[in-house]
Motif scaffolding. Structure first.
Motif, mmCIF file in Angstrom:
data_model
loop_
_atom_site.group_PDB
_atom_site.id
_atom_site.type_symbol
_atom_site.label_atom_id
_atom_site.label_comp_id
_atom_site.label_asym_id
_atom_site.label_seq_id
_atom_site.Cartn_x
_atom_site.Cartn_y
_atom_site.Cartn_z
ATOM 1 N N LEU A 131 -15.155 -36.155 -24.329
ATOM 2 C CA LEU A 131 -15.150 -34.559 -23.477
ATOM 3 C C LEU A 131 -15.092 -34.442 -22.582
ATOM 4 O O LEU A 131 -14.680 -33.292 -22.110
ATOM 5 C CB LEU A 131 -16.849 -34.795 -23.317
ATOM 6 N N VAL A 132 -14.611 -35.776 -21.926
ATOM 7 C CA VAL A 132 -13.416 -35.394 -20.270
ATOM 8 C C VAL A 132 -12.688 -35.118 -20.416
ATOM 9 O O VAL A 132 -11.620 -33.824 -20.151
ATOM 10 C CB VAL A 132 -13.533 -36.246 -19.410
ATOM 11 N N ALA A 133 -11.932 -35.030 -21.443
ATOM 12 C CA ALA A 133 -10.332 -34.922 -22.190
ATOM 13 C C ALA A 133 -10.463 -33.831 -22.801
ATOM 14 O O ALA A 133 -9.461 -32.706 -22.155
ATOM 15 C CB ALA A 133 -9.515 -35.525 -23.477
ATOM 16 N N LEU A 134 -11.127 -32.884 -23.098
ATOM 17 C CA LEU A 134 -11.660 -31.315 -24.082
ATOM 18 C C LEU A 134 -11.466 -30.147 -23.214
ATOM 19 O O LEU A 134 -10.924 -29.830 -23.025
ATOM 20 C CB LEU A 134 -12.501 -31.816 -25.628
ATOM 21 N N PHE A 135 -12.614 -31.195 -22.503
ATOM 22 C CA PHE A 135 -13.094 -30.302 -21.625
ATOM 23 C C PHE A 135 -11.752 -29.397 -20.310
ATOM 24 O O PHE A 135 -10.865 -28.798 -19.960
ATOM 25 C CB PHE A 135 -14.580 -30.663 -19.941
ATOM 26 N N ALA A 136 -11.195 -30.818 -19.585
ATOM 27 C CA ALA A 136 -9.241 -30.909 -19.124
ATOM 28 C C ALA A 136 -8.583 -30.063 -19.690
ATOM 29 O O ALA A 136 -7.913 -29.117 -19.511
ATOM 30 C CB ALA A 136 -8.870 -32.036 -18.958
ATOM 31 N N LEU A 137 -8.615 -29.713 -20.940
ATOM 32 C CA LEU A 137 -7.813 -29.254 -22.293
ATOM 33 C C LEU A 137 -8.478 -27.682 -22.368
ATOM 34 O O LEU A 137 -7.124 -26.957 -21.959
ATOM 35 C CB LEU A 137 -7.806 -29.727 -23.436
ATOM 36 N N GLY A 138 -9.302 -27.427 -22.182
ATOM 37 C CA GLY A 138 -9.801 -25.901 -22.015
ATOM 38 C C GLY A 138 -9.050 -24.867 -20.885
ATOM 39 O O GLY A 138 -9.067 -24.093 -20.466
ATOM 40 N N ALA A 139 -9.841 -26.316 -19.283
ATOM 41 C CA ALA A 139 -9.255 -25.959 -17.931
ATOM 42 C C ALA A 139 -7.735 -25.475 -17.774
ATOM 43 O O ALA A 139 -7.350 -24.857 -17.384
ATOM 44 C CB ALA A 139 -9.509 -27.038 -17.106
ATOM 45 N N ALA A 140 -6.588 -26.810 -18.936
ATOM 46 C CA ALA A 140 -5.166 -25.991 -18.680
ATOM 47 C C ALA A 140 -4.403 -24.710 -19.794
ATOM 48 O O ALA A 140 -4.213 -24.391 -19.503
ATOM 49 C CB ALA A 140 -4.762 -27.881 -19.769
ATOM 50 N N GLY A 141 -5.496 -24.932 -20.927
ATOM 51 C CA GLY A 141 -5.693 -23.779 -21.197
ATOM 52 C C GLY A 141 -5.889 -22.169 -20.369
ATOM 53 O O GLY A 141 -5.332 -21.073 -21.103
ATOM 54 N N ALA A 142 -7.149 -22.512 -20.009
ATOM 55 C CA ALA A 142 -7.536 -21.241 -19.290
ATOM 56 C C ALA A 142 -6.380 -20.489 -17.954
ATOM 57 O O ALA A 142 -6.635 -19.813 -17.100
ATOM 58 C CB ALA A 142 -9.301 -21.174 -18.596
ATOM 59 N N ASN A 143 -5.313 -21.784 -17.374
ATOM 60 C CA ASN A 143 -5.162 -21.600 -16.311
ATOM 61 C C ASN A 143 -3.091 -21.956 -16.081
ATOM 62 O O ASN A 143 -2.952 -21.434 -14.575
ATOM 63 C CB ASN A 143 -5.577 -22.483 -15.022
ATOM 64 N N ILE A 144 -3.294 -22.813 -17.135
ATOM 65 C CA ILE A 144 -1.306 -22.358 -16.603
ATOM 66 C C ILE A 144 -0.997 -21.434 -17.261
ATOM 67 O O ILE A 144 0.280 -21.254 -16.579
ATOM 68 C CB ILE A 144 -1.367 -24.172 -17.793
ATOM 69 N N TYR A 145 -1.479 -21.199 -18.579
ATOM 70 C CA TYR A 145 -0.434 -20.037 -19.066
ATOM 71 C C TYR A 145 -0.843 -18.770 -17.702
ATOM 72 O O TYR A 145 -1.584 -18.502 -17.078
ATOM 73 C CB TYR A 145 -1.125 -19.118 -19.889
ATOM 74 N N PRO A 146 0.734 -18.364 -17.922
ATOM 75 C CA PRO A 146 1.138 -17.153 -17.217
ATOM 76 C C PRO A 146 0.474 -15.579 -17.529
ATOM 77 O O PRO A 146 1.079 -15.021 -18.124
ATOM 78 C CB PRO A 146 2.568 -17.094 -16.705
ATOM 79 N N LEU A 147 -0.781 -15.519 -17.167
ATOM 80 C CA LEU A 147 -1.271 -14.757 -17.792
ATOM 81 C C LEU A 147 -1.519 -13.642 -16.870
ATOM 82 O O LEU A 147 -2.233 -13.676 -16.091
ATOM 83 C CB LEU A 147 -2.368 -14.620 -18.912
ATOM 84 N N ASP A 148 -1.377 -11.737 -17.771
ATOM 85 C CA ASP A 148 -1.473 -11.381 -16.974
ATOM 86 C C ASP A 148 -2.615 -10.093 -16.769
ATOM 87 O O ASP A 148 -3.715 -10.633 -17.125
ATOM 88 C CB ASP A 148 -0.008 -9.660 -16.717
ATOM 89 N N GLU A 149 -3.822 -9.752 -15.869
ATOM 90 C CA GLU A 149 -5.045 -8.856 -15.720
ATOM 91 C C GLU A 149 -4.881 -8.407 -17.362
ATOM 92 O O GLU A 149 -5.998 -7.440 -17.742
ATOM 93 C CB GLU A 149 -5.645 -8.413 -14.973
ATOM 94 N N ASP A 150 -3.791 -7.486 -17.372
ATOM 95 C CA ASP A 150 -3.815 -6.668 -18.982
ATOM 96 C C ASP A 150 -3.447 -7.014 -20.051
ATOM 97 O O ASP A 150 -3.288 -6.225 -21.101
ATOM 98 C CB ASP A 150 -2.794 -5.269 -18.318
ATOM 99 N N SER A 151 -3.371 -8.183 -19.901
ATOM 100 C CA SER A 151 -2.598 -8.960 -20.875
ATOM 101 C C SER A 151 -3.728 -8.677 -22.420
ATOM 102 O O SER A 151 -4.954 -9.356 -22.030
ATOM 103 C CB SER A 151 -2.561 -9.915 -21.085
ATOM 104 N N GLN A 152 -3.320 -9.365 -23.626
ATOM 105 C CA GLN A 152 -4.158 -9.118 -24.356
ATOM 106 C C GLN A 152 -4.784 -10.534 -24.990
ATOM 107 O O GLN A 152 -6.475 -11.004 -24.909
ATOM 108 C CB GLN A 152 -3.594 -8.810 -25.895
ATOM 109 N N SER A 153 -3.791 -11.455 -24.320
ATOM 110 C CA SER A 153 -4.291 -12.843 -23.714
ATOM 111 C C SER A 153 -5.188 -13.443 -23.214
ATOM 112 O O SER A 153 -5.439 -14.589 -23.117
ATOM 113 C CB SER A 153 -2.982 -13.719 -23.285
ATOM 114 N N VAL A 154 -5.706 -12.355 -22.251
ATOM 115 C CA VAL A 154 -6.200 -12.745 -21.243
ATOM 116 C C VAL A 154 -8.039 -12.473 -22.608
ATOM 117 O O VAL A 154 -8.929 -13.007 -21.967
ATOM 118 C CB VAL A 154 -6.876 -11.670 -20.197
ATOM 119 N N ASN A 155 -8.259 -11.671 -23.003
ATOM 120 C CA ASN A 155 -8.542 -11.655 -23.395
ATOM 121 C C ASN A 155 -10.070 -12.839 -24.914
ATOM 122 O O ASN A 155 -10.542 -12.532 -25.116
ATOM 123 C CB ASN A 155 -9.105 -9.729 -24.268
ATOM 124 N N LEU A 156 -8.365 -12.747 -25.664
ATOM 125 C CA LEU A 156 -8.703 -14.011 -26.035
ATOM 126 C C LEU A 156 -9.396 -15.181 -25.823
ATOM 127 O O LEU A 156 -9.957 -15.508 -25.940
ATOM 128 C CB LEU A 156 -6.955 -13.612 -27.011
#
Length: 457
Positions: A166-191
């Motif tokens: 459980l800890v590993a999966l939540f950590a993976l989710g946190a990484a996916g939400a914060n590591i990528y360089p996502l712009d405010e207007d990018s479609q990836s933010v919505n995804l």
């Protein structure tokens, strides 16, 4: 010696039956004792007529009726209990249950407080709501779902290995939400913002089923839990809305503006805590009002079946295809998700041994109609992607529709076999609970794979 063994086996059957009855939260200890007295009297009468003890026990249990019917009878006779159970948890006459309920309440309060505090922690580092839309859009589920999972894992007494997963999966989710360089207007933010909460909710499902992941019954229990959790959350939100209106009005009457407190503290902290509280309520009130979602399903399944059939007839009469754009895709994806939800909760509430009925035919009509609409949407979508190229939104929608198409197609086949008496109902339940893994894989793929593939656009 044979007589002694027969009595021991009979007492063992009584013990097993008594334990089963006492799992029903709507039946108190005194009710279980009363039912057992009636059962013993009936068994004694049948034994006196010449039946063997085990035969007499089976006949007596059958005469007494199902526990669902008995529970309803006791609820009608002691209607005041229902309202007490809606507020208080556990059986006051059972000290063990009372202690357990109190422990659950304390654990829930700790986790709810943790969720409420978590949403304010980023503010300590300068990440305010009005200045960091992207951060909160992609991370909001990480502030509360880990706390709900922690509460369920504690309640299930999950092992260390599962807790590590459980800890590993939540950590993976946190990484996916914060590591990528996502712009405010990018479609990836919505995804990420729309798919990560679903992926993490299925992680909560791991905490719910705990060490019984391979059990189809436990996975179906999680589906029931999800529906009831949503109903409770909506009710809490409605109550919170009323509270907010009164808070605004009363403070305004004395010349004070509560807007900043509401937007900065009450709404975000309350929303995060409510997600945990709703989960606790479902756990605490099982057997009291746990059938709200299936009841709503019975109401809306015929209505959605009629609407979808009318839509297909309209397409045939007009001869026009479906105009595919972003808003239309979202609407149809939401429609298909609602149809799937109706199917899941009708399955969860159905007695597997009940004969085929009109409602099963309506379900088949609903699923087939949704299947045809999904196929039409996919056809139009594939044509637009071939003509204009793919984008993150289009590819995510394409994948989701394919995932739903496979589920609906096989569900329609299983329902058809069931309605035609060629197959059993448990096969439908096993298919739906097993398919949860497919949803999880796709949601994680959208969060972790699609953004870098499309250059984080």
């Amino acid at each position: 010696m044979t007589v002694t063994n027969g009595k021991e086996e009979l007492e063992a059957q009584f013990t097993q039956w008594r334990e089963y009855v006492r799992r029903r939260p709507e039946l108190q200890s005194s009710d279980a004792d009363e039912l057992e007295d009636h059962l013993r009297d009936s068994v004694d009468e049948l034994v006196a007529l010449g039946l063997k003890p085990d035969e007499a026990f089976l006949i007596a249990v059958k005469r007494m009726g199902g526990l669902d019917e008995l529970s309803r009878e006791f609820a009608r006779e002691h209607s005041e209990r229902l309202w007490k159970q809606l507020v208080f948890t556990g059986d006051p006459a059972d000290s063990v249950k009372k202690i357990r309920s109190r422990q659950d309440l304390i654990a829930m309060l700790i986790c709810a407080a943790g969720a409420a505090v978590s949403i304010k922690v980023p503010g300590l580092f300068g990440l305010r709501f009005e200045d960091s839309d992207t951060f909160y859009a992609t991370n909001f589920s990480l502030f509360t779902l880990p706390w709900l999972a922690a509460f369920l894992a504690w309640r299930r007494q999950a092992g260390a290995r599962l807790c590590a997963v459980l800890v590993a999966l939540f950590a993976l989710g946190a990484a996916g939400a914060n590591i990528y360089p996502l712009d405010e207007d990018s479609q990836s933010v919505n995804l990420v913002g729309t798919h990560l909460p679903i992926a993490l909710w299925l992680v909560v499902g791991l905490a719910y089923v705990s060490d019984e992941l391979r059990s189809s019954r436990r996975r179906m229990d999680f589906i029931r839990f999800s529906g009831e959790w949503f109903v409770y959350l909506v009710l809490i939100a409605l109550g919170g809305g009323v509270l907010t209106v009164f808070l605004t009005g009363t403070f305004k009457a004395i010349g004070l503006d509560s807007g900043e407190f509401i937007s900065e503290w009450l709404l975000p902290c309350g929303a995060m805590a409510a997600i945990v509280v709703a989960g606790w309520l479902v756990e605490a009130k099982q057997g009291v009002i746990e059938n709200i979602a299936p009841v709503l399903t019975r109401l809306f399944t015929p209505l959605f079946a009629v609407v979808l059939l009318a839509f297909l007839v309209a397409i045939g009469v007009n001869g026009r295809g479906i105009d595919i754009n972003r808003e239309t895709l979202m609407m149809f994806d939401l429609l298909l998700a609602v149809v799937l939800g109706l199917l899941l909760y009708s399955i969860s509430a159905r007695d597997p041994l009940a004969p085929r009925g009109t409602f099963d035919v309506l379900q088949l009509v609903l699923v087939v109609s949704a299947l045809v609409i999904d196929a039409l949407v996919l056809l139009m979508m594939a044509g637009r992607i071939a003509e204009y190229g793919g984008t993150p939104n289009k590819m995510a929608a394409l994948g989701e529709n394919i995932v739903l198409l496979v589920n609906l197609a096989w569900s329609a086949w299983l329902l058809l076999r069931f309605v035609r008496r060629r197959g059993g109902f448990p096969a439908i339940e096993r298919w739906q609970t097993s398919y949860l893994a497919v949803y999880a894989v796709w949601m994680w793929a959208v969060v972790l794979i699609l953004p870098p593939v499309f250059g984080y656009q």
